[in-house]
Design a protein around this motif. Structure first.
Motif, PDB file in Angstrom:
ATOM      1  N   GLY A   7     -21.109  17.336   0.069  1.00 53.16           N
ATOM      2  CA  GLY A   7     -20.327  16.727  -0.936  1.00 53.16           C
ATOM      3  C   GLY A   7     -21.242  15.246  -1.434  1.00 53.16           C
ATOM      4  O   GLY A   7     -22.369  15.379  -1.326  1.00 53.16           O
ATOM      5  N   THR A   8     -20.536  14.647  -2.188  1.00 56.12           N
ATOM      6  CA  THR A   8     -21.114  13.389  -2.614  1.00 56.12           C
ATOM      7  C   THR A   8     -21.134  12.243  -1.376  1.00 56.12           C
ATOM      8  O   THR A   8     -19.974  12.056  -0.689  1.00 56.12           O
ATOM      9  N   THR A   9     -22.257  11.420  -1.256  1.00 59.94           N
ATOM     10  CA  THR A   9     -22.542  10.415  -0.365  1.00 59.94           C
ATOM     11  C   THR A   9     -22.627   9.362  -1.405  1.00 59.94           C
ATOM     12  O   THR A   9     -23.749   9.131  -1.924  1.00 59.94           O
ATOM     13  N   LEU A  11     -21.861   5.295  -3.465  1.00 61.31           N
ATOM     14  CA  LEU A  11     -21.557   4.030  -3.647  1.00 61.31           C
ATOM     15  C   LEU A  11     -20.256   3.883  -4.502  1.00 61.31           C
ATOM     16  O   LEU A  11     -20.403   4.431  -5.671  1.00 61.31           O
ATOM     17  N   ASP A  12     -19.301   3.487  -4.418  1.00 63.64           N
ATOM     18  CA  ASP A  12     -18.008   3.306  -5.201  1.00 63.64           C
ATOM     19  C   ASP A  12     -17.738   1.884  -5.480  1.00 63.64           C
ATOM     20  O   ASP A  12     -17.734   1.090  -4.807  1.00 63.64           O
ATOM     21  N   SER A  13     -17.527   1.414  -6.813  1.00 62.98           N
ATOM     22  CA  SER A  13     -16.801   0.174  -7.220  1.00 62.98           C
ATOM     23  C   SER A  13     -15.581   0.488  -7.640  1.00 62.98           C
ATOM     24  O   SER A  13     -15.314   1.110  -8.796  1.00 62.98           O
ATOM     25  N   GLY A  26     -18.445   5.281  -0.356  1.00 63.95           N
ATOM     26  CA  GLY A  26     -17.631   6.295  -0.916  1.00 63.95           C
ATOM     27  C   GLY A  26     -18.340   7.705  -0.940  1.00 63.95           C
ATOM     28  O   GLY A  26     -19.087   8.098  -0.296  1.00 63.95           O
ATOM     29  N   GLY A  27     -17.502   8.525  -1.767  1.00 64.65           N
ATOM     30  CA  GLY A  27     -18.153   9.702  -2.020  1.00 64.65           C
ATOM     31  C   GLY A  27     -17.138  10.681  -1.239  1.00 64.65           C
ATOM     32  O   GLY A  27     -16.744  10.527  -0.356  1.00 64.65           O
ATOM     33  N   SER A  28     -17.172  12.003  -1.872  1.00 64.81           N
ATOM     34  CA  SER A  28     -16.021  12.974  -1.371  1.00 64.81           C
ATOM     35  C   SER A  28     -16.578  13.338   0.083  1.00 64.81           C
ATOM     36  O   SER A  28     -15.719  13.691   1.125  1.00 64.81           O
ATOM     37  N   ASN A  90      -2.424   5.948 -11.420  1.00 65.60           N
ATOM     38  CA  ASN A  90      -3.149   6.503 -12.760  1.00 65.60           C
ATOM     39  C   ASN A  90      -4.493   5.815 -12.733  1.00 65.60           C
ATOM     40  O   ASN A  90      -4.482   4.549 -12.280  1.00 65.60           O
ATOM     41  N   ARG A  91      -5.453   6.532 -12.508  1.00 60.71           N
ATOM     42  CA  ARG A  91      -6.806   6.200 -12.420  1.00 60.71           C
ATOM     43  C   ARG A  91      -7.717   6.533 -13.531  1.00 60.71           C
ATOM     44  O   ARG A  91      -7.632   7.512 -14.112  1.00 60.71           O
ATOM     45  N   ARG A  92      -8.606   5.535 -13.891  1.00 60.94           N
ATOM     46  CA  ARG A  92      -9.719   5.841 -15.084  1.00 60.94           C
ATOM     47  C   ARG A  92     -10.950   5.549 -14.303  1.00 60.94           C
ATOM     48  O   ARG A  92     -11.292   4.560 -13.728  1.00 60.94           O
ATOM     49  N   ALA A 121     -16.914  20.014  -0.270  1.00 61.59           N
ATOM     50  CA  ALA A 121     -16.179  18.758  -0.872  1.00 61.59           C
ATOM     51  C   ALA A 121     -16.782  18.797  -2.281  1.00 61.59           C
ATOM     52  O   ALA A 121     -17.840  19.386  -2.787  1.00 61.59           O
ATOM     53  N   ASN A 122     -15.991  17.935  -3.185  1.00 62.08           N
ATOM     54  CA  ASN A 122     -16.180  17.692  -4.358  1.00 62.08           C
ATOM     55  C   ASN A 122     -17.567  17.492  -4.894  1.00 62.08           C
ATOM     56  O   ASN A 122     -18.051  16.143  -4.273  1.00 62.08           O
ATOM     57  N   ILE A 123     -18.286  18.176  -5.417  1.00 63.45           N
ATOM     58  CA  ILE A 123     -19.594  17.833  -5.953  1.00 63.45           C
ATOM     59  C   ILE A 123     -20.077  19.152  -6.994  1.00 63.45           C
ATOM     60  O   ILE A 123     -19.241  19.944  -7.175  1.00 63.45           O
ATOM     61  N   THR A 230      -8.574   5.869  -3.440  1.00 64.17           N
ATOM     62  CA  THR A 230      -9.739   6.600  -3.718  1.00 64.17           C
ATOM     63  C   THR A 230      -9.916   7.153  -2.230  1.00 64.17           C
ATOM     64  O   THR A 230     -10.051   6.686  -1.244  1.00 64.17           O
ATOM     65  N   GLY A 231     -10.319   8.580  -2.451  1.00 57.02           N
ATOM     66  CA  GLY A 231     -10.604   9.407  -1.317  1.00 57.02           C
ATOM     67  C   GLY A 231      -9.545   9.968  -0.567  1.00 57.02           C
ATOM     68  O   GLY A 231      -9.929  10.628   0.546  1.00 57.02           O
ATOM     69  N   ALA A 232      -8.467   9.524  -0.889  1.00 59.69           N
ATOM     70  CA  ALA A 232      -7.261  10.403  -0.128  1.00 59.69           C
ATOM     71  C   ALA A 232      -7.296  11.748  -0.119  1.00 59.69           C
ATOM     72  O   ALA A 232      -7.206  12.553   0.980  1.00 59.69           O
ATOM     73  N   GLY A 233      -7.649  12.223  -1.523  1.00 62.80           N
ATOM     74  CA  GLY A 233      -7.769  13.773  -1.426  1.00 62.80           C
ATOM     75  C   GLY A 233      -8.675  14.297  -0.434  1.00 62.80           C
ATOM     76  O   GLY A 233      -8.587  15.382   0.201  1.00 62.80           O
ATOM     77  N   ASP A 234      -9.906  13.688  -0.259  1.00 63.78           N
ATOM     78  CA  ASP A 234     -11.126  14.175   0.545  1.00 63.78           C
ATOM     79  C   ASP A 234     -10.490  13.868   1.847  1.00 63.78           C
ATOM     80  O   ASP A 234     -10.824  14.721   2.807  1.00 63.78           O
ATOM     81  N   SER A 235      -9.968  12.885   2.210  1.00 63.44           N
ATOM     82  CA  SER A 235      -9.619  12.450   3.650  1.00 63.44           C
ATOM     83  C   SER A 235      -8.589  13.991   3.928  1.00 63.44           C
ATOM     84  O   SER A 235      -8.536  14.318   5.199  1.00 63.44           O
TER      85      SER A 235
HETATM   86  P1  AMP Z   1     -10.583  11.446  -4.740  1.00 61.25           P
HETATM   87  O1  AMP Z   1      -9.922   9.916  -4.746  1.00 61.25           O
HETATM   88  O2  AMP Z   1     -10.167  12.304  -3.757  1.00 61.25           O
HETATM   89  O3  AMP Z   1     -10.590  12.121  -6.048  1.00 61.25           O
HETATM   90  O4  AMP Z   1     -12.033  11.062  -4.513  1.00 61.25           O
HETATM   91  C1  AMP Z   1     -12.873   9.930  -4.835  1.00 61.25           C
HETATM   92  C2  AMP Z   1     -14.300   9.966  -4.403  1.00 61.25           C
HETATM   93  O5  AMP Z   1     -14.871  11.127  -5.088  1.00 61.25           O
HETATM   94  C3  AMP Z   1     -14.820   8.711  -4.671  1.00 61.25           C
HETATM   95  O6  AMP Z   1     -15.482   8.133  -3.358  1.00 61.25           O
HETATM   96  C4  AMP Z   1     -16.143   8.966  -5.536  1.00 61.25           C
HETATM   97  O7  AMP Z   1     -17.461   8.537  -4.924  1.00 61.25           O
HETATM   98  C5  AMP Z   1     -16.205  10.590  -5.704  1.00 61.25           C
HETATM   99  N1  AMP Z   1     -16.491  11.258  -6.718  1.00 61.25           N
HETATM  100  C6  AMP Z   1     -16.029  10.926  -7.985  1.00 61.25           C
HETATM  101  N2  AMP Z   1     -16.531  11.418  -9.130  1.00 61.25           N
HETATM  102  C7  AMP Z   1     -17.200  12.511  -8.460  1.00 61.25           C
HETATM  103  C8  AMP Z   1     -17.732  13.826  -8.964  1.00 61.25           C
HETATM  104  N3  AMP Z   1     -17.945  13.814 -10.184  1.00 61.25           N
HETATM  105  N4  AMP Z   1     -18.300  14.416  -7.898  1.00 61.25           N
HETATM  106  C9  AMP Z   1     -18.204  14.280  -6.917  1.00 61.25           C
HETATM  107  N5  AMP Z   1     -17.463  13.336  -6.150  1.00 61.25           N
HETATM  108  C10 AMP Z   1     -17.126  12.354  -7.056  1.00 61.25           C
END
Ligand code: AMP
Length: 299
Positions: A7-9, A11-13, A26-28, A90-92, A121-123, A230-235
């Motif tokens: 998945g993604t590794t 940096l999240d702001s 951050g990252g999925s 709600n997230r933008r 994971a999400n990528i 952020t990342g709750a779904g991935d966790s």
């Molecule tokens: P979630 O809150 O579970 O949707 O996951 C948020 C995480 O997904 C963050 O840490 C981001 O770095 C990562 N993310 C955001 N956009 C993408 C994308 N297009 N592809 C993969 N990972 C992403």
């Protein structure tokens, strides 16, 4: 058993109405890998740029995450920034800078290729498929995705769905994919795309599984204060796969309990920015919340 996670590794702001935190880990894959590490050894496949801080590598190491599949690439690390509204639901997305991910092609090390439990994971779905191509005989493969890929890479995602056992997505993504408002009708349509197990996440309202043994409604742990979801779904999916990979018995016998463990792991994620609170938790605290959830849902 270990879990292989790609998945993604990143940096999240992250901006919330109360605070702003730039360049957090951050990252999925990061969220999923740390969550899974409470239950099982984790093998990470991903790519980072030259700007990826050493302290984040050390954080992975503290969680005993095998980094043989983490490629250091010339260029910048994937950077995502997002802003939450006052309700914290709600997230933008403010920006998605792919950086090294734009040209990244995952290489699964030889020692990872026989992995049995695999979390895509999400990528980009084409990259998820490329990881699957390199595995010898996986036993249980689950994929996650997001609206961006549904919008710009739907054909790749539909190809991938034919090859996975499970698919996890949130309710708005399920609606986007199936054009169905009703979650149960959406689940039925998603099964037709391939996966035997489909999980629709509903944020603070928990998640719903549809599988060979029917439906399961998994609660979310009741939190009084959400700092950063952020990342709750991935966790959630990371914790679930970690638990499943070490549980004795069949997937069907364990997946409901695995979802509850995933749900509780995700609750810790929501209590701090990025991975700040997740990394401070442990099995004792997770087990305690699972017990509380059990009591809350028994009738
Ligand atoms: P979630 O809150 O579970 O949707 O996951 C948020 C995480 O997904 C963050 O840490 C981001 O770095 C990562 N993310 C955001 N956009 C993408 C994308 N297009 N592809 C993969 N990972 C992403």
């Amino acid at each position: 058993m270990s879990v292989l996670i790609v998945g993604t590794t990143a940096l999240d702001s992250i901006k919330t109405p109360k605070a702003e935190n730039p360049r957090l880990l951050g990252g999925s894959a990061s969220h999923a890998a740390v969550a899974a590490s409470f239950f099982a050894p984790v093998k990470l496949v991903g790519g980072v740029g030259e700007d990826f801080p050493k302290k984040y590598i050390e954080l992975y190491r503290r969680h005993k995450i095998d980094l043989e599949g983490l490629q250091m690439l010339p260029g910048k690390t994937f950077h995502w920034s997002g802003e939450y509204e006052i309700n914290m639901n709600n997230r933008r997305t403010l920006a998605t800078e792919l950086g090294v991910i734009e040209t990244y092609s995952p290489v699964v090390p030889k020692s990872f290729q026989s992995a049995k439990f695999v979390l895509l994971a999400n990528i980009a779905p084409a990259l998820q498929s490329r990881v699957l191509d390199q595995l010898t005989n996986p036993k249980f493969v689950v994929a996650d995705s997001m609206d961006l890929w549904l919008n710009i890479a739907l054909a790749d995602l539909l190809q991938l769905l034919k090859r996975v056992d499970g698919f996890v997505l949130n309710d708005s993504e399920a609606q986007l994919l199936t054009k169905e408002d009703n979650v149960f009708s959406a689940l039925k349509k998603i099964h037709k795309l391939g996966p035997k197990y489909v999980i629709i996440k509903k944020g603070s309202h928990g998640s719903i599984l549809s599988g060979p043994r029917g439906f399961f409604i998994c609660p979310a742990y009741p939190l009084h204060k959400v700092v950063d979801p952020t990342g709750a779904g991935d966790s959630f999916v990371g914790g679930m796969m970690g638990y499943l990979s070490t549980a004795k018995g069949s997937i069907d016998a364990n997946i409901r309990r695995a979802m509850v463990y995933g749900s509780v792991t995700a609750s810790f994620c929501c209590e701090g920015f990025g991975l700040n609170t997740t990394t401070k938790t442990g099995r004792t605290q997770i087990n305690q919340r699972v017990k509380e959830l059990e009591a809350l849902t028994k009738f």
